[in-house]
Design an enzyme around this catalytic site. Structure first.
Site, PDB file in Angstrom:
ATOM      1  N   ARG A 116       3.971  -6.147  -6.338  1.00 25.02           N
ATOM      2  CA  ARG A 116       3.441  -7.287  -5.451  1.00 25.02           C
ATOM      3  C   ARG A 116       2.165  -7.097  -5.234  1.00 25.02           C
ATOM      4  NH1 ARG A 116       7.652  -6.260  -0.668  1.00 25.02           N
ATOM      5  NH2 ARG A 116       7.003  -4.180  -1.111  1.00 25.02           N
TER       6      ARG A 116
ATOM      7  N   HIS B  62       5.944  -0.227   8.353  1.00 20.62           N
ATOM      8  CA  HIS B  62       6.846  -1.334   7.555  1.00 20.62           C
ATOM      9  C   HIS B  62       5.864  -2.548   7.507  1.00 20.62           C
ATOM     10  CE1 HIS B  62       9.709  -3.922   5.697  1.00 20.62           C
ATOM     11  NE2 HIS B  62      10.494  -4.187   6.684  1.00 20.62           N
TER      12      HIS B  62
ATOM     13  N   SER C  94      13.479  -4.834   7.961  1.00 17.71           N
ATOM     14  CA  SER C  94      13.418  -5.958   8.346  1.00 17.71           C
ATOM     15  C   SER C  94      14.655  -6.553   8.014  1.00 17.71           C
ATOM     16  CB  SER C  94      12.422  -6.895   8.003  1.00 17.71           C
ATOM     17  OG  SER C  94      12.107  -6.637   6.700  1.00 17.71           O
TER      18      SER C  94
HETATM   19  N1  CMX Z   1       0.363   8.540   3.647  1.00 16.43           N
HETATM   20  C1  CMX Z   1       0.706  10.035   4.301  1.00 16.43           C
HETATM   21  N2  CMX Z   1       2.032  10.597   4.096  1.00 16.43           N
HETATM   22  C2  CMX Z   1       2.885  10.074   3.743  1.00 16.43           C
HETATM   23  C3  CMX Z   1       2.723   8.646   2.882  1.00 16.43           C
HETATM   24  C4  CMX Z   1       1.369   8.080   3.240  1.00 16.43           C
HETATM   25  N3  CMX Z   1       1.097   6.811   2.634  1.00 16.43           N
HETATM   26  N4  CMX Z   1       3.659   8.264   2.458  1.00 16.43           N
HETATM   27  C5  CMX Z   1       4.865   9.297   2.669  1.00 16.43           C
HETATM   28  N5  CMX Z   1       4.290  10.349   3.270  1.00 16.43           N
HETATM   29  C6  CMX Z   1       4.927  11.433   3.843  1.00 16.43           C
HETATM   30  C7  CMX Z   1       5.727  10.865   4.712  1.00 16.43           C
HETATM   31  O1  CMX Z   1       5.490  10.763   6.088  1.00 16.43           O
HETATM   32  C8  CMX Z   1       6.779  12.208   4.939  1.00 16.43           C
HETATM   33  O2  CMX Z   1       6.189  13.092   5.586  1.00 16.43           O
HETATM   34  P1  CMX Z   1       7.157  14.087   6.376  1.00 16.43           P
HETATM   35  O3  CMX Z   1       7.985  14.949   5.493  1.00 16.43           O
HETATM   36  O4  CMX Z   1       6.260  14.955   7.354  1.00 16.43           O
HETATM   37  O5  CMX Z   1       8.210  13.350   7.242  1.00 16.43           O
HETATM   38  C9  CMX Z   1       6.721  12.821   3.366  1.00 16.43           C
HETATM   39  O6  CMX Z   1       5.440  11.977   2.668  1.00 16.43           O
HETATM   40  C10 CMX Z   1       7.839  12.146   2.458  1.00 16.43           C
HETATM   41  O7  CMX Z   1       7.967  10.858   2.765  1.00 16.43           O
HETATM   42  P2  CMX Z   1       8.608  10.051   1.298  1.00 16.43           P
HETATM   43  O8  CMX Z   1       9.958  10.100   1.230  1.00 16.43           O
HETATM   44  O9  CMX Z   1       7.634   9.813   0.107  1.00 16.43           O
HETATM   45  O10 CMX Z   1       8.582   8.544   2.045  1.00 16.43           O
HETATM   46  P3  CMX Z   1       9.497   7.926   3.129  1.00 16.43           P
HETATM   47  O11 CMX Z   1      10.462   7.308   2.286  1.00 16.43           O
HETATM   48  O12 CMX Z   1       9.893   8.697   4.148  1.00 16.43           O
HETATM   49  O13 CMX Z   1       8.523   6.708   4.012  1.00 16.43           O
HETATM   50  C11 CMX Z   1       7.047   5.005   4.033  1.00 16.43           C
HETATM   51  C12 CMX Z   1       8.274   5.384   3.248  1.00 16.43           C
HETATM   52  C13 CMX Z   1       6.556   3.499   3.457  1.00 16.43           C
HETATM   53  C14 CMX Z   1       7.329   4.700   5.323  1.00 16.43           C
HETATM   54  C15 CMX Z   1       5.664   5.862   3.942  1.00 16.43           C
HETATM   55  O14 CMX Z   1       5.519   5.974   2.573  1.00 16.43           O
HETATM   56  C16 CMX Z   1       4.550   5.533   4.514  1.00 16.43           C
HETATM   57  O15 CMX Z   1       4.654   5.973   5.806  1.00 16.43           O
HETATM   58  N6  CMX Z   1       3.507   4.831   4.048  1.00 16.43           N
HETATM   59  C17 CMX Z   1       2.435   4.106   4.764  1.00 16.43           C
HETATM   60  C18 CMX Z   1       2.895   3.105   5.800  1.00 16.43           C
HETATM   61  C19 CMX Z   1       2.966   1.925   4.809  1.00 16.43           C
HETATM   62  O16 CMX Z   1       2.306   1.467   3.974  1.00 16.43           O
HETATM   63  N7  CMX Z   1       4.103   1.160   5.039  1.00 16.43           N
HETATM   64  C20 CMX Z   1       4.600  -0.148   4.452  1.00 16.43           C
HETATM   65  C21 CMX Z   1       5.434  -0.003   3.140  1.00 16.43           C
HETATM   66  C22 CMX Z   1       5.825  -1.558   2.675  1.00 16.43           C
HETATM   67  C23 CMX Z   1       6.493  -2.439   3.713  1.00 16.43           C
HETATM   68  O17 CMX Z   1       7.617  -2.077   4.230  1.00 16.43           O
HETATM   69  O18 CMX Z   1       5.594  -3.293   4.019  1.00 16.43           O
END
Ligand code: CMX
Length: 435
Positions: A326, A270, A240
């Site tokens: 947070r 996000h 964002s």
């Molecule tokens: N559940 C399952 N798998 C997850 C995970 C979770 N909560 N968090 C990361 N992973 C996976 C990723 O999908 C990625 O898988 P692939 O290699 O198959 O693509 C792998 O672990 C490595 O990811 P990462 O480097 O740890 O995390 P990223 O920087 O790529 O992504 C985020 C960060 C937040 C998008 C991810 O942790 C996620 O999808 N979390 C769940 C959704 C969430 O809570 N989002 C809100 C974040 C805060 C906000 O912006 O509001």
């Protein structure tokens, strides 16, 4: 073969190339950075500047150098409340200075003078199908007001001046910020409260008034203040903030820019994750017929989610490598609020906190198995009766606007360049990797 079939063949043939590049050559350098950074969303590439907040992977966010508890302690409190006003926080974000109560109240008075939302915005919202997602409505309302932009008006009139144009951006941002609470409340009451509306109370600050216009209790006023401040800023690289900055870098005005940021916030990876957390938790509770789950039940549900290829919402982060402060701050709010502390949903969220990191570690993919801001926020809303969880990201969006609008005011003041990172082709990466 039709277009889609041809495209599918090409995609199927291309995917292994990306997988091979990431798996076998991720650490190979393309210029200054690695192949995995280039393909993987630019992680860790230092190409953005902001002085408004900084995110340390281990410590979490600091607003203008202050941790969350320090921020809440330093800002002047709304008379009769333990929490600072959103207006005082806006002052801090913009200037880096803690305002006096009087200075915060000046901002409050200025915002009030701008807070009347033009009728056409409500007409547009009313013309949208009532089941439109509240984030689509919120974004549409913001972009609809673009015609009000002082920056764009002066630009079109040939009055653009690189040194002083930040003043028009600043004016736009103040006007826009002042209208977000009434717009957010209108969407809520139109969609979920029988289209009945509550006029603003001119004696209240931004957070207090939002609670009032939502039809909420006085207690919820502090929730709103806390919530907006906590969700405001997380340095510049999150979707964002980056989308808002990117669009503003083309000299687009605050309305176009914020609307873009809000669209990015609406993604489930996000801001929409806060909605997903509640959806996931509620459906899990429903499956158990409302019973408190055992740790085994919970583990199984988490594994089922992972095995079906979905992420566990509210866990993980692109930068953070520990529990999001947070999250902790909201957890403390729950623990200090009689009623919330023993609330079954809060207990379940706490239980997920005890179990999910272990499951994610065993799963072995996520770099950060700890909860982020979204894991906790929905519970507080639910407890206070804001149970329409598709609305939660609008709350996030109102808060996020504070950070991104402060940032684009400074972007314009410092004349930051139009964003234009360089792309490469997959074949170029393969050549660098010696494939
Ligand atoms: N559940 C399952 N798998 C997850 C995970 C979770 N909560 N968090 C990361 N992973 C996976 C990723 O999908 C990625 O898988 P692939 O290699 O198959 O693509 C792998 O672990 C490595 O990811 P990462 O480097 O740890 O995390 P990223 O920087 O790529 O992504 C985020 C960060 C937040 C998008 C991810 O942790 C996620 O999808 N979390 C769940 C959704 C969430 O809570 N989002 C809100 C974040 C805060 C906000 O912006 O509001």
């Amino acid at each position: 073969m039709g277009l889609k079939e041809v495209l599918k063949e090409k995609i199927d043939a291309h995917r292994p190339r990306i997988t091979k590049l990431l798996k076998e050559h991720g650490e190979t350098k393309v210029g200054e950075y690695t192949i995995s950074q280039t393909i993987g969303g630019g992680r860790g590439i230092k190409s953005l500047v902001t002085d408004i907040s900084y995110l340390d992977p281990m410590e979490g966010i600091r607003f203008r150098g202050m941790t969350i508890p320090e921020t809440f302690a330093a800002l002047p409190k709304v008379p009769g409340s333990d929490y600072p006003s959103v207006e005082s926080f806006w002052y801090l974000l913009l200037t880096g200075d803690v305002p006096t109560l009087e200075q915060a109240q000046e901002v409050e008075a200025e915002w009030k003078s701008y807070s009347t939302v033009p009728q056409y915005v409500y007409d547009i919202l009313r013309a949208m199908p009532r089941d439109s997602h509240p984030m689509a409505m919120f974004s549409a309302a913001i972009v609809a007001m673009q015609r009000e932009s002082i920056f764009s008006g002066n630009y079109a009139a040939g009055k653009f001046n690189k040194m002083t144009c930040w003043e028009d951006m600043y004016a736009d941002c103040n006007i826009l910020m002042a209208r977000l609470a009434p717009i957010g409340a209108y969407i809520y009451r139109m969609k979920y409260k029988g289209d009945t509306h509550i006029p603003a109370d001119p004696s209240l600050d931004f957070g207090g008034n939002f609670a009032h216009m939502l039809g909420q209790s006085t207690e919820y006023m502090d929730v709103a203040r806390m919530y907006f401040i906590l969700h405001s800023d997380h340095e510049s690289g999150n979707v964002s903030a980056h989308a808002t900055h990117l669009v503003a870098s083309a000299l687009s005005d605050a309305y176009y820019s914020l609307s873009a940021g809000i669209n990015g916030l609406a993604g489930p990876l996000h801001g929409l994750a806060n909605e997903e957390v509640l959806r996931w938790t509620q459906s899990f509770m429903a499956k158990l017929g409302g019973e408190v789950p055992t740790e085994e039940d919970l583990k199984k549900a988490l594994w089922d989610t992972l095995n079906s290829g979905q992420v566990i919402p509210g866990y993980g982060h692109a930068v953070l490598r520990k529990t999001d402060p947070r999250y902790t701050s909201q957890q403390e709010f729950c623990l200090n609020t009689p009623g919330l502390k023993d609330y079954p949903l809060f207990k379940l969220v706490k239980m997920i906190f005890d179990v999910a990191p272990g499951v994610l570690l065993e799963h072995g993919k996520a770099k950060n198995p700890w909860p982020n801001v979204d894991a906790q926020s929905g519970v507080i809303q639910w407890y206070y009766g804001v149970t329409e969880y598709e609305y939660y990201t609008v709350l996030f969006g109102i808060g996020r606007a504070l950070g991104v609008l402060a940032n684009i005011t400074w972007d314009r003041a410092l004349g930051y360049a139009i964003e234009r990172p360089k792309s490469v082709t997959t074949a170029m990466l393969e050549e660098v990797a010696g494939i």
